[in-house]
Design a protein around this motif. Structure first.
Motif, PDB file in Angstrom:
ATOM      1  N   MET A   1      -7.531  10.241 197.663  1.00 63.60           N
ATOM      2  CA  MET A   1      -6.716  10.648 196.487  1.00 63.60           C
ATOM      3  C   MET A   1      -5.452  10.217 196.446  1.00 63.60           C
ATOM      4  O   MET A   1      -5.138   9.973 195.319  1.00 63.60           O
ATOM      5  CB  MET A   1      -6.780  12.401 196.828  1.00 63.60           C
ATOM      6  N   THR A   2      -4.621  10.260 197.533  1.00 65.16           N
ATOM      7  CA  THR A   2      -3.212   9.590 197.465  1.00 65.16           C
ATOM      8  C   THR A   2      -3.275   8.102 197.177  1.00 65.16           C
ATOM      9  O   THR A   2      -2.373   7.755 196.446  1.00 65.16           O
ATOM     10  CB  THR A   2      -2.588   9.470 199.038  1.00 65.16           C
ATOM     11  N   GLU A   3      -4.372   7.302 197.481  1.00 67.03           N
ATOM     12  CA  GLU A   3      -4.241   6.074 197.246  1.00 67.03           C
ATOM     13  C   GLU A   3      -4.680   5.781 195.712  1.00 67.03           C
ATOM     14  O   GLU A   3      -4.322   4.910 195.258  1.00 67.03           O
ATOM     15  CB  GLU A   3      -5.346   5.057 198.011  1.00 67.03           C
ATOM     16  N   PHE A   4      -5.609   6.716 195.244  1.00 70.20           N
ATOM     17  CA  PHE A   4      -5.864   6.613 193.699  1.00 70.20           C
ATOM     18  C   PHE A   4      -4.626   6.895 193.084  1.00 70.20           C
ATOM     19  O   PHE A   4      -4.332   6.092 192.157  1.00 70.20           O
ATOM     20  CB  PHE A   4      -7.213   7.554 193.427  1.00 70.20           C
ATOM     21  N   ALA A   5      -3.941   7.887 193.333  1.00 69.84           N
ATOM     22  CA  ALA A   5      -2.707   8.309 192.706  1.00 69.84           C
ATOM     23  C   ALA A   5      -1.561   7.100 192.815  1.00 69.84           C
ATOM     24  O   ALA A   5      -0.915   6.882 191.877  1.00 69.84           O
ATOM     25  CB  ALA A   5      -2.058   9.656 193.283  1.00 69.84           C
ATOM     26  N   LEU A   6      -1.778   6.272 193.724  1.00 73.58           N
ATOM     27  CA  LEU A   6      -0.790   5.294 193.656  1.00 73.58           C
ATOM     28  C   LEU A   6      -1.007   3.959 193.217  1.00 73.58           C
ATOM     29  O   LEU A   6      -0.292   3.273 192.388  1.00 73.58           O
ATOM     30  CB  LEU A   6      -0.420   4.916 195.363  1.00 73.58           C
ATOM     31  N   ALA A   7      -2.362   3.774 193.132  1.00 73.22           N
ATOM     32  CA  ALA A   7      -3.065   2.732 192.558  1.00 73.22           C
ATOM     33  C   ALA A   7      -3.150   2.461 190.924  1.00 73.22           C
ATOM     34  O   ALA A   7      -3.138   1.859 190.214  1.00 73.22           O
ATOM     35  CB  ALA A   7      -4.393   2.148 193.007  1.00 73.22           C
ATOM     36  N   LEU A   8      -3.342   4.187 190.417  1.00 73.37           N
ATOM     37  CA  LEU A   8      -3.529   4.401 189.040  1.00 73.37           C
ATOM     38  C   LEU A   8      -2.445   3.536 188.074  1.00 73.37           C
ATOM     39  O   LEU A   8      -2.836   3.095 187.182  1.00 73.37           O
ATOM     40  CB  LEU A   8      -3.838   5.762 188.729  1.00 73.37           C
ATOM     41  N   PRO A   9      -1.233   4.056 188.241  1.00 69.98           N
ATOM     42  CA  PRO A   9      -0.054   3.408 187.292  1.00 69.98           C
ATOM     43  C   PRO A   9      -0.149   2.014 187.468  1.00 69.98           C
ATOM     44  O   PRO A   9      -0.085   1.394 186.111  1.00 69.98           O
ATOM     45  CB  PRO A   9       1.108   3.944 188.040  1.00 69.98           C
ATOM     46  N   VAL A  10      -0.441   1.368 188.372  1.00 66.82           N
ATOM     47  CA  VAL A  10      -0.468  -0.193 188.712  1.00 66.82           C
ATOM     48  C   VAL A  10      -1.709  -0.692 187.670  1.00 66.82           C
ATOM     49  O   VAL A  10      -1.493  -1.654 186.841  1.00 66.82           O
ATOM     50  CB  VAL A  10      -0.237  -0.527 189.926  1.00 66.82           C
ATOM     51  N   LEU A  11      -2.836  -0.134 187.963  1.00 64.76           N
ATOM     52  CA  LEU A  11      -4.104  -0.415 187.156  1.00 64.76           C
ATOM     53  C   LEU A  11      -3.956  -0.221 185.696  1.00 64.76           C
ATOM     54  O   LEU A  11      -4.365  -0.960 185.023  1.00 64.76           O
ATOM     55  CB  LEU A  11      -5.183   0.230 187.852  1.00 64.76           C
TER      56      LEU A  11
END
Length: 137
Positions: free
Chosen positions: A1-11
């Motif tokens: 979940m943390t990785e998704f939260a960090l990657a989502l803005p960039v994506l």
């Protein structure tokens, strides 16, 4: 979940940037096509009456119905003489004599573009330009 939260803005930034660039590229392709149509219309519309610049602008507007042509800038050069540099509705009926068979005409159309990605605009004064030269028939 943390990785998704960090990657989502960039994506999301990459996705929105791709969509914005795609829209700008589509506008450029549409503008190029419309400029060619306007120049072709000018090349076959010589005669004793009429306004060659209005004919060209009408051809561009009809060929690009999804572009907001109120902000469009036209530069039309007839046989080496700049007939008009006007936005939206160019007129150069006094230059009708400069439109003779075998003469050249150059049509340049400039259209503003927006590359706004969320709150960031990498090119605030972006302009799309298309130019076509034709020989009057």
């Amino acid at each position: 979940m943390t990785e998704f939260a960090l990657a989502l803005p960039v994506l999301l930034l990459v996705l929105v940037g791709t969509v914005v660039f795609g829209i700008a590229f589509n506008n450029y392709e549409t503008l190029t096509f419309a400029t060619n149509i306007g120049a072709q219309q000018l090349s076959i519309s010589r005669g004793p009456t009429g306004d060659p610049c209005a004919t060209t602008a009408s051809g561009v507007k009809n060929a690009a119905p999804f572009l907001n042509t109120t902000h469009t800038l036209y530069t039309i050069v007839l046989n080496g003489v700049t007939a008009t540099t006007a936005s939206a509705n160019p007129s150069c009926s006094s230059y009708q004599s400069d439109v003779g068979e075998g003469d050249t005409a150059t049509v340049t159309v400039t259209y503003p573009c927006s590359l706004q990605i969320l709150l960031f605009n990498p090119a605030p004064s972006c302009l799309l330009t298309a130019q076509t030269s034709v020989i009057i028939q």
